[in-house]
Write an enzyme that holds these catalytic residues in place. Structure first.
Site, PDB file in Angstrom:
ATOM      1  N   GLN A  66       1.847  20.857   6.860  1.00 24.78           N
ATOM      2  CA  GLN A  66       1.055  20.340   5.738  1.00 24.78           C
ATOM      3  C   GLN A  66       1.251  21.217   4.503  1.00 24.78           C
ATOM      4  O   GLN A  66       1.678  22.362   4.609  1.00 24.78           O
ATOM      5  CB  GLN A  66      -0.427  20.380   6.114  1.00 24.78           C
ATOM      6  CG  GLN A  66      -0.764  19.558   7.331  1.00 24.78           C
ATOM      7  CD  GLN A  66      -1.254  18.179   6.965  1.00 24.78           C
ATOM      8  OE1 GLN A  66      -0.935  17.631   5.921  1.00 24.78           O
ATOM      9  NE2 GLN A  66      -2.066  17.600   7.837  1.00 24.78           N
ATOM     10  N   CYS A  67       0.866  20.681   3.381  1.00 23.63           N
ATOM     11  CA  CYS A  67       0.916  21.396   2.106  1.00 23.63           C
ATOM     12  C   CYS A  67       0.243  22.749   2.245  1.00 23.63           C
ATOM     13  O   CYS A  67      -0.843  22.813   2.810  1.00 23.63           O
ATOM     14  CB  CYS A  67       0.192  20.579   1.028  1.00 23.63           C
ATOM     15  SG  CYS A  67       0.021  21.442  -0.532  1.00 23.63           S
TER      16      CYS A  67
END
Lengths: 177, 75
Positions: free
Chosen positions: B13-14
């Protein structure tokens, strides 16, 4: 989050880290998990952009840098009381809403683990590997009775507002979080 | 298109896809290509934005089964 200063002196060169790298300054003033997280996400991403990133930790933000085994810190009873109620280290961060005595923060952390979101601790270690400078605020350390031995290794020398302003004057991104 | 280096950022994820890509790119030389596959929706905008800012070019970009594929060329 407030943008303190923003100017665009972009040098769109394909360089990873040059001596003239653009600067990013983040002021981490909160010990909330939901503030510490974006601080560490922006810091690591700024470093991925080849920026020279510095995080200045002040007031409750200093808690992020406390060692997990620091325990209750300070000499004065008021410092010790503040320390007891605010906890410390990346494990002791609280949610600014629905914390419910730490249960909310635990739920958030569990969700992050399930969804494979990097934790604040992981991002902090990554930031150190990527050369992000971590400055504890000297005055707040004194106010709270924190010794350098209460904080994690690899930090820069405690600094003050003057050093932060000098850096922000040159930075293309400065954020107070 | 066969790339010189590959980054599998699926499940990350970011901000991790961009971080992984930047770390891989550090060890590459100008003109080499980097293939990336990611599942983070943010990567769809983050990776081209990062590449553009860093002076790298996006050679290929397509979605397949909710996976985002990119090929970047180091500038």
């Amino acid at each position: 989050m407030t943008t303190l200063e923003q100017s665009t002196e972009a040098s769109p060169e394909a360089a990873d880290e040059t001596p003239t790298a653009e600067k990013m300054v983040l002021i981490a003033a909160s010990g909330d998990l939901d503030k510490a997280w974006p601080v560490m996400i922006l810091a690591t991403t700024g470093a991925a952009y080849g920026m020279d990133v510095t995080i200045f930790f002040t007031f409750w933000g200093l808690g992020i840098l406390k060692r997990q085994d620091a325990g209750i810190t300070g000499e004065d009873w008021r410092q010790r009381m503040m320390s007891a109620f605010t906890g410390g280290s990346t494990d002791g961060l609280k949610l600014s809403k629905i914390n419910f005595g730490g249960l909310g923060a635990k739920f958030m952390q569990d969700l992050a683990d399930e969804k494979n979101v990097a934790s604040v601790q992981e991002l902090l270690e990554l930031a150190q590997e990527m050369g992000v400078k971590l400055w504890p605020c000297g005055m707040t350390m004194d106010l709270m009775g924190l010794q350098e031995s209460d904080l994690i290794d690899g930090l820069d020398t405690p600094a003050g507002a003057g050093a932060a302003i000098s850096l922000m004057k040159e930075a293309s991104i400065s954020l107070f979080i | 298109m066969e790339a010189d280096v590959t980054v599998d950022a699926r499940g990350l994820q970011c901000p991790m896809p961009v971080i992984k890509v930047s770390q891989a790119m550090k060890n590459m030389t100008s003109g080499q290509t980097l293939a990336i596959v990611a599942t983070d929706r943010g990567a769809l905008s983050d990776i081209p934005a990062w590449a553009g800012d860093m002076g790298h070019s996006v050679k290929e970009q397509f979605d397949q089964n909710n996976e985002y594929h990119f090929v970047l060329e180091k500038g």
